[in-house]
Design an enzyme around this catalytic site. Structure first.
Site, short mmCIF file in Angstrom:
data_model
loop_
_atom_site.label_atom_id
_atom_site.label_comp_id
_atom_site.label_asym_id
_atom_site.label_seq_id
_atom_site.Cartn_x
_atom_site.Cartn_y
_atom_site.Cartn_z
N SER A 416 38.26 5.45 25.40
CA SER A 416 39.41 4.73 26.17
C SER A 416 39.08 3.34 26.70
O SER A 416 39.60 2.62 27.22
CB SER A 416 39.69 5.60 27.52
N HIS A 437 43.44 5.90 20.91
CA HIS A 437 43.29 6.17 22.32
C HIS A 437 44.54 7.18 22.68
O HIS A 437 45.45 6.45 23.00
CB HIS A 437 42.92 4.82 23.17
N ASN A 487 44.95 0.30 30.24
CA ASN A 487 43.76 0.32 31.39
C ASN A 487 43.65 -1.13 31.88
O ASN A 487 43.05 -1.37 33.25
CB ASN A 487 42.59 1.03 31.15
#
Ligand code: 3H9
Length: 720
Positions: A416, A437, A487
């Site tokens: 990730s 991912h 993210n």
């Protein structure tokens, strides 16, 4: 047919039967030329005395995929659909819809104006308009309840999920399934009907709607379903209102008028634009600008997954669901047993909930084989590594994979956030290395970030994107840069949530504000779910002092509050429940930490909470775009909707910013910058677009164009 019209209908005859074949590749939407062709050829067949029956079918893999979605929001062009459908419905000669593939939206509505419907066993029918912020506006809300009853029709229209031919036959949507040649069967079917005095019209079937009159439960249940599954959406209420009209209006055409009014309201609602943006955005995201469409794909006939934990198990299920045999490797026998048990339990849950048949479960389980040795992976075409985030460990695994798999196999990491190039460097085939991912739980969450390493080859990228489609993922390409797309954007969003807490808001105020904006879960509920202790432990281990933004969550950890895992974090949880309850005992912690760091706690409005959290996503998104880490602004919308619970009806953060107006967006950011200059550094791309009066993804400015062009070359590893 006039040249400028889009799509066409082919006309041919077989004896006394006319065959109208919709021809508008790849999926035969009802574009202008199709609408014109349908009218023209129905009239032609009706005026030809040698013709006694008409078959309507589609060329290629689709019957009709619905209205042409690209026309919504544009100036209407060519003949309208309702005219064509009226010609079919009032044809003097019987019309059978020979459904050769997908009959969706306006496609099914076209079949519903035919007298009969016969499909192949591969046919798929449905009214998915709700997914586009629309309602079935070509009579679907009036005819489907007449055919299968209002309750079933509502379920089908509110879910928007297509059904198989078999289910359609069971429910009465179609009259027969052809197991052989569809056209031959349709001709035989029609020959049987020719000569009847009358042919059924769905509009005349009133029994089921009359029966539903006065039954308040039907609409109440539909409203409850819409509230649960389509929170915040406009179209579901309109669909229910249309069905209410179908039930209560004595005259079919009065119901049709109401449908037209309600459809128009959907059409002009911003949710429609947002959701159609997502429809096309998802398809655009699956393409890689500098990789030719014709790039050969590496066939994936067998796969491997390394790691049998939650992620590994979920990824193995995805392979099996796509019909690809998969080996699950774990070096620890107990882990492997446990992992296989979890997979079996997940499938069993699907059977219990009616989402899968027992025999389907047995079939997919047969495709998943546990193994303890790398040697067993020698025949696989792809391996996805899904172990915990540790570069040394991943490099060691990739070295082993490089040794034990055949030289053509693609090696993917589910990291990730680790550097894909660093992982690739431990192999002799960096061109075959890529990041995949997946989001947890992998078998449920639709997002797949495909991370392009410096040397990932075109074939590797194209193969993984095609695999994503086969797994029904919304795949988005990210360059190999810290945090990838999702993210990296999230860090600004959670930063703002934590700062709001320091400045005076409470977790449930922040969460409620963002959930009423439409986010599926507020940031503090999310942090509790993930576990507050992860960052805290990592900082402790590295001997790093808590940064200001983490002061509160780290203090909660000091007081043994880790989140859902030990039933207390920002919220309290009762045993066995994930429902968050307020934790008033935390308020003293918030107050004392705020005070210690010189914050004078204040009332904060819900609007400020929404703006600061959502615009933080937008600003980082603009930065990501200008660095070329993402290919296009729409990709970030796809990421946020499919991986982070952003409401689809707002079209994702970048679309939301477009709708707000980029000048307004920058104005609000400038205001916030007055108190936090360091955070609110407005992306130069955003400023430029706002100054030009432009939008993301539209009439791209020079910077945006350059960002796209430099996609392959850019590799900014800085600045999360
Ligand atoms: C409607 O019908 C309203 C009516 O009730 C009322 C009217 C008054 N139009 O998905 P794919 C394009 S609303 C235009 O990759 P697949 C798509 O963008 C409509 N274009 O293929 C793509 O283009 P590109 C209700 C469309 O095999 C290419 O076709 N209907 C349309 O994976 C291939 O698409 C729906 O919501 C369209 N209707 O899946 C059905 N559909 O290659 C929407 C597709 O340039 N469509 N395109 O990227 C689908 O669900 C899937 O496309 C389908 C095929 C299952 C049909």
């Amino acid at each position: 047919m006039t040249e400028q019209l889009k799509g066409k209908v082919n006309y041919s005859t077989q004896g006394n039967i006319a065959i109208l074949e919709v021809d508008n590749p790849p999926v035969n939407p009802l574009s202008s030329g199709v609408r014109a062709g349908l009218s023209e050829y129905i009239l032609k067949a009706n005026s030809d005395d040698s013709i006694e029956g008409i078959i309507l079918t589609g060329a290629g893999r689709s019957f009709i995929a619905g209205a042409d979605i690209s026309e919504f929001g544009q100036k209407p062009d060519g003949p309208d659909l309702h005219t064509a459908l009226r010609e079919i419905e009032f044809s003097k000669k019987p019309v059978v819809a020979a459904i050769n593939g997908t009959a969706l939206g306006g496609g099914l509505e076209t079949a519903l104006v035919c007298n009969y419907r016969i499909g192949t066993n591969k046919a798929i029918v449905g009214l998915p308009e709700v997914n586009l912020g629309l309602l079935p506006g070509a009579g679907g809300t009036q005819r489907l309840p007449r055919l299968i009853g209002p309750s079933q029709a509502l379920k089908m229209m509110l879910a928007g999920t297509p059904m198989s031919a078999k289910k359609a036959l069971d429910q009465g949507v179609i009259d027969a399934i052809s197991e052989n040649s569809l056209i031959e069967d349709a001709i035989l079917f029609l020959q049987d009907k020719i000569g009847l005095d009358e042919h059924p019209k769905v509009r005349d079937k009133n029994d089921k709607v009359i029966e539903a009159r006065g039954d308040n439960n039907i609409l109440a249940e539909a409203r409850a379903l819409a509230a649960k599954t389509r929170r915040g959406q406009f179209a579901p209420g309109q669909i229910i209102a249309c069905v209410e009209a179908a039930i209560n209006e004595d005259n079919f055409d009065d119901g049709m008028k109401k449908e037209a009014d309600y459809f128009l309201e959907c059409l002009v609602n911003p949710q429609r634009e947002a959701m159609i943006h997502i429809f096309f955005g998802e398809r655009a995201a699956s393409k890689i600008a500098d990789i030719p469409k014709e790039t050969p794909l590496h066939p994936i006939n067998k796969a491997g997954v390394v790691g049998s934990g939650t992620m590994g198990g979920g990824i193995a299920m995805l392979f099996a669901n796509a019909g690809i045999p998969v080996l699950v490797l774990d070096q620890d026998e107990d882990n492997l047993k446990r992992g296989m048990g979890v997979i079996e339990k997940n499938y069993k849950m699907m059977v219990d909930r009616g989402r899968m048949l027992e025999e389907q479960k047995d079939a997919v389980m047969q495709l998943i084989t546990p193994t303890l040795t790398y040697e067993d992976l020698s025949e696989v075409d792809i391996v996805v590594e899904a172990v915990y985030e540790n570069l040394d460990l991943k490099q060691e695994i990739f070295q082993k994979l490089d040794t034990h798999t055949n030289a053509n196999a693609i090696l993917a990491s589910n990291t990730s956030g680790l550097d894909i190039d660093a992982i690739a460097s431990s192999t002799s085939r960096p061109g075959k290395v890529v990041g995949t991912h997946f989001f947890s739980p992998a078998n449920i969450m639709r997002l797949l970030e495909v991370v392009r390493g410096e040397e990932s080859s075109d074939e590797t990228m194209a193969t993984v994107m095609a695999l994503g489609k086969k797994m029904n993922k919304a795949s988005v390409v990210s360059l190999n840069a810290p945090g990838f797309i999702g993210n990296r954007m999230l860090s600004g969003y959670t930063y703002q949530a934590n700062m709001l807490l320091l400045e005076g808001a409470l977790p449930n105020q922040v969460d409620n504000a963002l959930e009423s904006f439409g986010m599926s879960m507020g940031p503090f509920r999310m942090m509790d779910l993930v576990g507050l202790d992860l960052g805290w432990r990592a900082r402790k281990l590295a001997g790093i002092e808590s940064p200001l933004v983490n002061k509160i969550s780290d203090e909660l950890c000091e007081q043994d509050r880790f989140g859902q895992k030990n039933a207390r974090g920002f919220y309290n949880y009762s045993e066995g429940s994930r429902a968050p309850n307020p934790a008033p005992e935390n308020e003293d912690i918030y107050k004392s930490i705020s005070e210690k760091h010189n914050f004078v706690r204040r009332e904060i409005s819900d609007q400020e909470i929404i703006d600061r959290c959502i615009l933080a996503l937008v600003n980082e998104g603009a930065q990501i775009l200008s660095e070329g880490v993402a290919q296009r602004s729409g990709d970030m919308d796809i990421v946020y909707i499919n991986g982070y619970g952003f409401p689809i009806w707002r079209g994702g953060p970048m679309c939301y910013a477009n709708m707000l107006g980029l000048d307004e967006v920058t104005k609000r950011m400038e205001e916030f910058a007055k108190s936090d200059e360091k955070f609110w550094k407005i992306s130069p791309l955003l400023t430029k677009l706002a100054t030009e009066g432009s939008r993301f993804g539209e009439a791209p400015s020079k910077e945006e164009r350059e960002a796209k062009l430099s996609f392959k070359d850019s590799k900014n590893m800085g600045g999360v």
